[in-house]
Design a protein around this motif. Sequence first.
Motif, mmCIF file in Angstrom:
data_model
loop_
_atom_site.group_PDB
_atom_site.id
_atom_site.type_symbol
_atom_site.label_atom_id
_atom_site.label_comp_id
_atom_site.label_asym_id
_atom_site.label_seq_id
_atom_site.Cartn_x
_atom_site.Cartn_y
_atom_site.Cartn_z
ATOM 1 N N LEU A 147 46.963 67.552 52.545
ATOM 2 C CA LEU A 147 45.999 66.472 52.407
ATOM 3 C C LEU A 147 46.753 65.243 51.915
ATOM 4 O O LEU A 147 47.262 65.222 50.802
ATOM 5 C CB LEU A 147 44.919 66.869 51.385
ATOM 6 N N ALA A 159 43.437 60.669 53.278
ATOM 7 C CA ALA A 159 42.414 61.686 53.519
ATOM 8 C C ALA A 159 41.720 62.061 52.211
ATOM 9 O O ALA A 159 40.506 62.283 52.172
ATOM 10 C CB ALA A 159 43.038 62.914 54.170
ATOM 11 N N PHE A 160 42.493 62.115 51.144
ATOM 12 C CA PHE A 160 41.920 62.425 49.838
ATOM 13 C C PHE A 160 40.949 61.340 49.389
ATOM 14 O O PHE A 160 39.850 61.634 48.917
ATOM 15 C CB PHE A 160 43.052 62.594 48.810
ATOM 16 N N LEU A 170 37.433 61.271 50.882
ATOM 17 C CA LEU A 170 36.454 62.247 50.390
ATOM 18 C C LEU A 170 35.606 61.711 49.238
ATOM 19 O O LEU A 170 34.642 62.355 48.831
ATOM 20 C CB LEU A 170 37.174 63.523 49.936
ATOM 21 N N ASP A 171 35.946 60.528 48.703
ATOM 22 C CA ASP A 171 35.226 59.982 47.557
ATOM 23 C C ASP A 171 33.721 59.887 47.799
ATOM 24 O O ASP A 171 32.924 60.285 46.955
ATOM 25 C CB ASP A 171 35.764 58.599 47.177
ATOM 26 N N GLU A 202 31.867 61.483 49.968
ATOM 27 C CA GLU A 202 31.282 62.811 50.135
ATOM 28 C C GLU A 202 31.092 63.500 48.782
ATOM 29 O O GLU A 202 30.044 64.093 48.506
ATOM 30 C CB GLU A 202 32.186 63.666 51.037
ATOM 31 N N VAL A 203 32.079 63.401 47.930
ATOM 32 C CA VAL A 203 31.995 64.005 46.602
ATOM 33 C C VAL A 203 30.913 63.313 45.780
ATOM 34 O O VAL A 203 30.113 63.969 45.092
ATOM 35 C CB VAL A 203 33.364 63.944 45.892
ATOM 36 N N LYS A 257 24.782 62.561 53.113
ATOM 37 C CA LYS A 257 25.748 61.560 53.547
ATOM 38 C C LYS A 257 25.318 60.919 54.829
ATOM 39 O O LYS A 257 24.702 61.412 55.679
ATOM 40 C CB LYS A 257 27.130 62.197 53.728
#
Length: 82
Positions: A61, A65-66, A69-70, A72-73, A82
């Motif tokens: 990752l 890409a990390f 994800l903000d 989504e988290v 979402k």
Amino acid sequence: MGMVNMLEAKTSLSKLVEAVESGAEKEIIIARNGKPAARLVPLGQPKKRQLGLAEGKYPPLDYEAFQALDEEVAAMFLGKEK
């Protein structure tokens, strides 16, 4: 050495610990009024941790890409779709 009374244990604790640590004594019993009250024994060797147990189990990752994800988290924490 085997068994020592409480007074002797108090006055020579560092020597007793050193004897147990070095292996000169397997254990030392500390007695109160002639009756065994405690046992001084060396601690076992600490367990070594093996690093990298999860290596290769998850896809790589990258930073972008990390960061993607903000949202989504955040939606999971806020209970939003979402």
